[in-house]
Structures are given as structure tokens and as C-alpha cells.
Design a protein around this motif. Structure first.
Motif, mmCIF file in Angstrom:
data_model
loop_
_atom_site.group_PDB
_atom_site.id
_atom_site.type_symbol
_atom_site.label_atom_id
_atom_site.label_comp_id
_atom_site.label_asym_id
_atom_site.label_seq_id
_atom_site.Cartn_x
_atom_site.Cartn_y
_atom_site.Cartn_z
ATOM 1 N N GLY A 1 -8.726 0.174 -0.901
ATOM 2 C CA GLY A 1 -8.949 1.564 -0.210
ATOM 3 C C GLY A 1 -7.941 1.502 0.748
ATOM 4 N N VAL A 2 -7.488 3.077 1.184
ATOM 5 C CA VAL A 2 -6.550 3.051 2.318
ATOM 6 C C VAL A 2 -7.596 3.440 3.665
ATOM 7 C CG1 VAL A 2 -4.702 4.124 1.023
ATOM 8 C CG2 VAL A 2 -6.534 5.670 2.014
ATOM 9 N N THR A 3 -6.997 2.910 4.694
ATOM 10 C CA THR A 3 -7.928 2.733 5.864
ATOM 11 C C THR A 3 -7.754 4.204 6.472
ATOM 12 O OG1 THR A 3 -5.655 2.527 6.860
ATOM 13 C CG2 THR A 3 -7.167 0.464 6.708
ATOM 14 N N ARG B 1 3.895 2.991 9.908
ATOM 15 C CA ARG B 1 2.551 3.742 9.872
ATOM 16 C C ARG B 1 1.372 2.794 9.751
ATOM 17 N NH1 ARG B 1 -1.922 3.648 6.753
ATOM 18 N NH2 ARG B 1 -1.625 3.915 4.586
ATOM 19 N N GLY C 1 4.537 -5.675 0.549
ATOM 20 C CA GLY C 1 5.252 -4.635 0.976
ATOM 21 C C GLY C 1 6.496 -5.141 1.673
ATOM 22 N N SER C 2 6.473 -6.407 2.472
ATOM 23 C CA SER C 2 7.380 -7.041 2.900
ATOM 24 C C SER C 2 8.709 -7.231 1.854
ATOM 25 C CB SER C 2 7.211 -8.147 3.817
ATOM 26 O OG SER C 2 6.179 -7.818 4.669
ATOM 27 N N ALA D 1 -3.226 -1.571 9.470
ATOM 28 C CA ALA D 1 -3.764 -1.438 8.034
ATOM 29 C C ALA D 1 -3.209 -2.718 7.377
ATOM 30 C CB ALA D 1 -3.128 -0.370 7.349
ATOM 31 N N HIS E 1 7.000 4.122 6.357
ATOM 32 C CA HIS E 1 5.727 3.694 5.807
ATOM 33 C C HIS E 1 5.195 2.498 6.480
ATOM 34 C CE1 HIS E 1 2.632 2.889 3.070
ATOM 35 N NE2 HIS E 1 3.366 1.733 2.455
ATOM 36 N N GLN F 1 -0.273 9.023 6.028
ATOM 37 C CA GLN F 1 -0.648 8.497 5.061
ATOM 38 C C GLN F 1 0.256 8.916 3.576
ATOM 39 O OE1 GLN F 1 -4.256 8.419 6.719
ATOM 40 N NE2 GLN F 1 -4.680 6.552 5.723
ATOM 41 N N HIS G 1 1.296 -3.470 -5.666
ATOM 42 C CA HIS G 1 1.075 -2.945 -4.254
ATOM 43 C C HIS G 1 0.185 -1.639 -4.612
ATOM 44 C CE1 HIS G 1 2.423 -2.222 -0.336
ATOM 45 N NE2 HIS G 1 2.649 -0.784 -0.529
ATOM 46 N N MET G 2 0.133 -0.888 -5.655
ATOM 47 C CA MET G 2 -0.738 0.165 -5.927
ATOM 48 C C MET G 2 -2.045 -0.104 -6.413
ATOM 49 S SD MET G 2 1.558 2.416 -5.171
ATOM 50 C CE MET G 2 -0.003 2.793 -4.585
ATOM 51 N N GLY H 1 3.688 6.821 1.693
ATOM 52 C CA GLY H 1 3.959 5.486 0.887
ATOM 53 C C GLY H 1 4.162 6.423 -0.637
ATOM 54 N N ARG I 1 -6.287 -6.391 3.710
ATOM 55 C CA ARG I 1 -4.961 -5.812 3.111
ATOM 56 C C ARG I 1 -3.584 -6.683 3.478
ATOM 57 N NH1 ARG I 1 -7.991 -2.055 5.038
ATOM 58 N NH2 ARG I 1 -9.100 -0.626 3.642
HETATM 59 C C1 HEM Z 1 8.842 0.325 -2.589
HETATM 60 C C2 HEM Z 1 8.220 0.412 -1.436
HETATM 61 C C3 HEM Z 1 6.966 0.937 -1.332
HETATM 62 C C4 HEM Z 1 5.888 1.845 -1.995
HETATM 63 C C5 HEM Z 1 6.571 2.715 -2.906
HETATM 64 C C6 HEM Z 1 4.707 1.865 -1.316
HETATM 65 C C7 HEM Z 1 3.522 2.690 -1.442
HETATM 66 C C8 HEM Z 1 2.474 2.650 -0.981
HETATM 67 C C9 HEM Z 1 1.478 3.647 -1.127
HETATM 68 C C10 HEM Z 1 1.420 4.942 -2.005
HETATM 69 C C11 HEM Z 1 0.343 3.551 -0.271
HETATM 70 C C12 HEM Z 1 -0.957 4.154 -0.142
HETATM 71 C C13 HEM Z 1 -1.249 4.644 1.276
HETATM 72 C C14 HEM Z 1 -0.117 5.488 2.046
HETATM 73 O O1 HEM Z 1 0.766 6.147 1.079
HETATM 74 O O2 HEM Z 1 0.306 5.111 2.993
HETATM 75 C C15 HEM Z 1 0.605 2.241 0.343
HETATM 76 C C16 HEM Z 1 -0.141 1.292 1.347
HETATM 77 C C17 HEM Z 1 0.087 0.386 2.097
HETATM 78 N N1 HEM Z 1 1.446 -0.258 1.890
HETATM 79 FE FE1 HEM Z 1 3.208 0.305 0.803
HETATM 80 N N2 HEM Z 1 4.751 0.988 -0.229
HETATM 81 C C18 HEM Z 1 6.016 0.260 -0.025
HETATM 82 C C19 HEM Z 1 6.329 -0.692 0.932
HETATM 83 C C20 HEM Z 1 5.808 -1.101 1.835
HETATM 84 C C21 HEM Z 1 6.186 -2.082 2.995
HETATM 85 C C22 HEM Z 1 7.606 -2.168 3.149
HETATM 86 C C23 HEM Z 1 5.277 -2.366 3.369
HETATM 87 C C24 HEM Z 1 4.834 -3.256 4.777
HETATM 88 C C25 HEM Z 1 5.710 -4.642 4.913
HETATM 89 C C26 HEM Z 1 3.735 -1.759 2.928
HETATM 90 C C27 HEM Z 1 2.536 -2.129 3.000
HETATM 91 C C28 HEM Z 1 1.284 -1.486 2.662
HETATM 92 C C29 HEM Z 1 -0.047 -1.604 3.219
HETATM 93 C C30 HEM Z 1 -0.402 -2.661 3.898
HETATM 94 C C31 HEM Z 1 -0.645 -0.442 2.527
HETATM 95 C C32 HEM Z 1 -2.351 -0.391 2.795
HETATM 96 C C33 HEM Z 1 -2.374 0.704 3.906
HETATM 97 C C34 HEM Z 1 -3.709 1.056 4.032
HETATM 98 O O3 HEM Z 1 -4.757 0.749 3.283
HETATM 99 O O4 HEM Z 1 -4.061 1.958 4.953
HETATM 100 N N3 HEM Z 1 4.355 -1.266 2.097
HETATM 101 N N4 HEM Z 1 1.995 1.687 0.191
#
Ligand code: HEM
Lengths: 263, 277
Positions: free
Chosen positions: A224-226, A117, A135-136, A123, A114, A48, A216-217, A51, A128
């Protein structure tokens, strides 16, 4: 603890005064405190951090990009020589350019890791879904950032990859030829093409990325994160004995503390 | 009814999650943030290390190509006749798809069709995978799909990376053999055209008598049967978009003589013993 002396209290108040001043006018300090001290599941693990790792790579790109932009000249006559200048003459120019070049690949790889994961943890499920979509879009924009940046050194690799890329764009129905035309900005890849790619690469796409990262943040903090789904102490786990939630919960907390390996 | 039951479960689960986190969770700072910071440092160090390896190995290599490639290739030259276009590595899988789907009938599938479908499937994931189950072992379809996706992306990327690049200098060696097979040994202009063909970028997209790339362009071994005639082929190569071909780049830059020779060569390519790769 001994009670604080009057002098010490005075000092503390003086030191905190700017914070209070800002807080009173913006509420930002409270926001940051909330961000820092909000609870996350106790069983979050190293996967985790991917990200945050992706975010770091993105920040490296923005910082190194700013410095490159101070020396780079976006036109066919000067682009190549300005890159040579950066690589061979500017102090530490090679490092900044090297970090930008390789940071781009690291950024893309980390985005995929990421995403993997998030997929493994399931998640992307309620609530979410939207963050998965954000994210996509980040993934797509990140790859477009790679595509537009590839042309800028104006070497053979850059030129011909872009030539093919633009031509492939043109095969899309309806919008394709229009898009290809827009990217190329003329009959041939030339000054207009570089200017367009440069503008997209350092204004439009990064702007979009930053906006989406903020969203996203925000969603990450709000939802919350899972927990890892296999964790016996996962937050939100189903309780075997729902009729006595308190007792069951306390029992699990204790066993959870015993076998906690995360930190 | 089923719908609303799903919604109820989802909401209950999330409510329980929030309560658990509040009660049993740890504060983000310093616990989770500590891990994040270490990871961030590792990322920055890896990037710096890559930059150093790239720069110093290239600087000390005799041919300027270090462990991670050259610092730059030669300056862009729109008139070049023998450079193999390569996208950045994370486009290799798309790049390789173009070799699977051949011009002109299905190239559209490779350039737009499949990428669009993949994107829709990616974005739509939370909407067609609607179960609340998150444990991996109870999501067999998800596991199998994930493995298949990773494998196929990996294989496509790998294939794209090692895709046989036809280097102009190598292809020119084939010219005498082509002339013999196609029976244009006595036609000096066609032989000259064959050399132009071999040293230009043509063979990165076209196959000829088993050499070159099997896509996205068609095999040209027997293209004379298309019946454009020498002049027709020359016009086509100069400006393919005039003939509705928006994928192939224009070669007007190579000059009238080269174009005429190419036209003659193509018109002499009757596919005597044409072999598919
Ligand atoms: C510039 C690109 C990205 C950044 C900076 C970023 C950053 C983050 C961060 C810091 C988190 C917090 C939890 C963790 O660190 O795992 C997070 C969660 C998450 N990200 Fe990203 N992410 C990016 C791209 C993506 C992509 C490509 C996807 C999927 C298509 C995605 C889907 C998610 C989801 C669904 C969560 C929630 C996960 C949870 O609650 O466990 N993100 N992201």
C-alpha cells in the motif's frame, strides 16, 4: 431499478463470456479487479502521481525505442547516417527520435522527483525498505541506460563523452580495467563498442528495468502507498484515545470528510 | 530489548495502516487512477513539446543549433583534435567532481570512491534511519541532509554545465604568450607543438599557464621538470596506458610529427612564471 429482462441477461452473459473464460483458466481477471478496486488512503495527493509519471516516461521510451530500432544501424559506418535518415527522411522520424532523446531526460528527472517525494513522506521506512532498494537500483539502471544510449548516434558528442566515460571506468580498482575493456570490446572505440552498447541499451538494461519495475509495483500494491505524514486523517495515524478506538476513529472520519481537499 | 520494541511498534503501525485503508480508504479506480492518468498525459505532452521545440527551432536556425541544441553534432571522428567531451547532463555532477579531485593522486576518489559511497548511503537509507517518525518537522536531520544533498548536487551540476570549456581555437591564441613566458620563442618545433597542444583536447583536462581546465589531469606548465625528455613525452602522450595512466586517452592517432612536436613543447615547459588558476 426494474429487474433485468431475460434478453438483457443473456447479452450480458455473452459479453462477459470471454472474461469468464480467461478468469477460469488464469485468475487474471480477479487479479486486475483486485488491482483496480483495492483501497488506497483517501488523502493521497498529487505528489503521489510521480511514480505513475515515471512509469509513463519509461513506457514512452520503450515504444519510441522499438520504432527507432527498426531504422537504426549499430555500426560505425552506418550509425550516423541512419540517425540522419530517421531525423530527416522517415515520416515523423524526427518526432520519435526527439521523444526518445528528451524522454530520457524527463525519465531521469521524474525518477529523482519521485525519490524526493518518497523521502519527504518517510515512505522508505518499515515495511517498504526493500522497495526503496529496488527503486535505488532502478535509478542506477536508468542512468546506465542514459550512458549506453548516448554513444549510439555516433556523433562527436557521443563519441568523446563515451571515450572519457570508458576511461573513467578503468580507474576503478580490480574490476575497472576489466569493465572498461569489456565495454570497449577492442583497442579502440569502434564496431564492437557500438554493438555492445546497443545490446546493453536495448536488451539487458531495459530487461532489468522491466523486471524491477514489476517487482516495484508488486510491492506497492502489496504494502500500500503511504498517506502524507502531515495529514490529520493519515492512514495508520496514532489515535489519541486508544482505549476507545472505534469511537475515536469514527469521530476522525467525520472531521476528515469535512476537510478533505484532495479530490 | 529496544530492538524488539521497535519491531513491535512498526508492526502495530502497519497493521493499523492496513485497517484504516480498508475502512476509510477510497478505491484506486477511479479516484487515484484519475490523478495518475492526468499526470501521465501531462508527461507525454511535455515530452512531445520538447521534441517539437528541439526539432523546429534547430531546423530553422541558421547554424542548426536550436533552443535545445543541434539535431546532431558532426559525425564521430576518432582523429579529431579539438572537441570538448561532454557527458549527458545528469552526469555533470560526477563530471565536475573530477575537476575537484586531481589526477593522479585522488582522481580515484572522484571516479569511483565518492560515487560508491553515495550509492551505499542511498541504498542503506532505510537501515540507518530507523525511527518510525515520518513527519518532516520531526526529522530535522533528514531535512538538513536533504537540503544539503539537493544544494550540492545542484551546484555540482550547474558547475559541470558551465565548466569553462577551453575551445582549441581560443587556446591557440595563447601560444605566442606561452612561448615568451617559457622562453621557447626561438624553438620552432616547440612552438608548433604548443599549437598542437592548444588545438587538441589536452586542455579539457589539463591547465597550462592559467588556461585550460584544472582537472582531472595535472597542470603542465612546469612538466619539463618531470624529466621524461622530448622523446619520453611523445611516447607517453601516444599511449598513456603504457605508463600506468588509464584515464588519459591515447593520442597515437595524431601522427609521429605532431607527437614529436608535442614532446619538444612539453620538454620546453619549465614553468618560468607558472601560475595556478
Ligand atoms: C523506473 C523508475 C520507477 C518507477 C516506474 C516507479 C514507480 C512507482 C509507483 C507507480 C509507485 C506508487 C506510488 C507513487 O506513485 O508515488 C511507487 C512507489 C514507491 N517507489 Fe517508485 N518508481 C521508480 C523509481 C523509484 C526510485 C528511484 C525509488 C527510491 C530510491 C523508489 C521508491 C519507491 C518507494 C519506497 C515507494 C513506496 C512509496 C509509498 O508507499 O508511499 N521508486 N513507485
Amino acid at each position: 431499478m426494474a429487474p433485468k429482462s431475460a434478453r438483457r441477461r443473456q447479452l450480458e452473459a455473452a459479453a462477459l463470456y470471454p472474461l469468464d473464460w480467461v478468469e477460469e483458466r488464469t485468475g487474471l481477471v480477479g487479479g486486475i479487479k483486485y488491482f483496480l478496486f483495492r483501497h488506497v488512503p483517501r488523502d493521497t495527493n498529487w505528489m503521489q502521481t510521480l511514480g505513475a509519471a515515471t512509469l509513463t516516461a519509461f513506457l514512452v521510451q520503450t515504444v519510441t525505442g522499438v520504432f527507432l530500432a527498426m531504422y537504426y544501424k549499430p555500426d560505425p559506418q552506418n550509425a550516423y547516417s541512419s540517425i540522419q535518415h530517421i531525423t530527416h527522411e522517415v515520416t515523423l522520424g524526427w518526432l520519435v527520435r526527439g521523444m526518445h532523446k528528451w524522454g530520457a531526460s524527463v525519465f531521469i528527472i521524474l525518477m529523482f522527483f519521485h525519490m524526493a517525494r518518497v523521502f519527504l513522506f518517510g515512505a522508505y521506512k518499515y515495511p517498504r525498505e526493500l522497495n526503496w532498494i529496488v527503486g535505488s537500483l532502478l535509478l542506477v539502471l536508468g542512468m546506465l541506460e542514459g550512458f549506453t544510449g548516448y554513444l549510439l548516434p555516433w556523433d562527436q558528442t557521443a563519441y568523446w563523452a563515451t571515450a572519457v566515460g570508458i576511461n573513467l571506468n578503468a580507474t576503478a580498482p580490480f574490476l575497472g580495467p576489466f569493465l572498461a575493456n569489456f565495454l570497449q570490446g577492442g583497442a579502440q572505440i569502434g564496431p564492437d563498442t557500438i554493438a555492445r552498447f546497443y545490446s546493453l541499451h536495448m536488451l539487458l538494461i531495459p530487461g532489468g528495468l522491466i523486471g524491477l519495475i514489476v517487482l516495484h509495483m508488486y510491492l506497492v500494491v502489496r504494502l500500500g502507498v503511504t498517506s502524507p505524514p502531515w495529514s490529520p486523517t493519515a492512514a495508520g495515524r496514532e489515535r489519541p484515545d486508544e482505549s476507545k478506538p472505534e469511537g475515536a476513529r469514527q469521530g476522525l472520519i467525520r472531521s476528515g470528510d469535512g476537510q478533505d481537499e484532495g479530490h | 530489548m529496544a530492538e524488539s520494541k521497535l519491531k513491535r511498534t512498526q508492526r502495530e503501525n502497519h497493521k493499523r495502516y492496513k485497517e484504516d485503508v480498508k475502512r476509510e480508504g477510497k478505491p484506486f479506480f477511479p479516484y487515484a487512477m484519475f490523478h495518475d492518468t492526468i499526470m501521465a498525459l501531462v508527461v507525454v505532452l511535455v515530452i512531445i513539446a520538447l521534441a517539437c521545440v528541439w526539432y523546429f527551432t534547430a531546423k530553422h536556425a541558421k547554424d542548426g543549433v536550436g533552443a535545445l541544441g543541434p539535431l546532431t553534432s558532426a559525425k564521430a571522428d576518432p582523429g579529431t583534435t579539438s572537441f570538448v567531451p561532454r557527458p549527458d547532463w545528469f552526469f555533470y555532477f560526477l563530471f565536475y567532481l573530477l575537476r575537484v579531485f586531481k589526477w593522479p593522486d585522488s582522481v580515484f576518489l572522484g571516479t569511483v570512491g565518492i560515487p560508491t559511497i553515495l550509492l551505499v548511503l542511498l541504498i542503506g537509507l532505510p537501515f540507518y534511519d530507523r525511527r518510525t517518525e515520518r513527519r518532516l518537522l520531526r526529522r530535522p536531520v533528514a531535512i538538513v541532509t536533504a537540503i544539503l544533498v539537493v544544494l550540492s548536487m545542484g551546484v555540482l551540476t550547474w558547475k559541470g554545465a558551465i565548466a569553462k570549456e577551453s575551445v582549441g581555437a581560443e587556446n591557440v591564441q595563447f601560444v605566442p604568450a606561452w612561448a615568451k613566458k617559457q622562453g621557447f620563442e626561438d624553438n620552432a618545433k616547440a612552438v608548433a607543438g604548443a599549437k598542437v597542444f592548444a588545438s587538441l583536447t589536452c586542455m579539457t583536462c589539463h591547465a597550462y599557464l592559467g588556461a585550460g581546465s584544472s582537472g582531472p589531469g595535472p597542470d603542465l606548465s612546469a612538466i619539463a621538470k618531470g624529466g621524461r625528455g622530448a622523446q619520453g613525452f611523445a611516447d607517453y602522450v601516444a599511449q598513456p596506458s603504457k605508463f600506468g595512466n588509464n584515464v588519459m586517452p591515447a593520442f597515437a592517432d595524431i601522427g609521429a610529427d605532431n607527437l614529436a612536436a608535442l614532446g619538444e613543447f612539453l620538454n620546453a615547459s619549465k614553468g618560468a612564471t607558472a601560475t595556478k588558476k
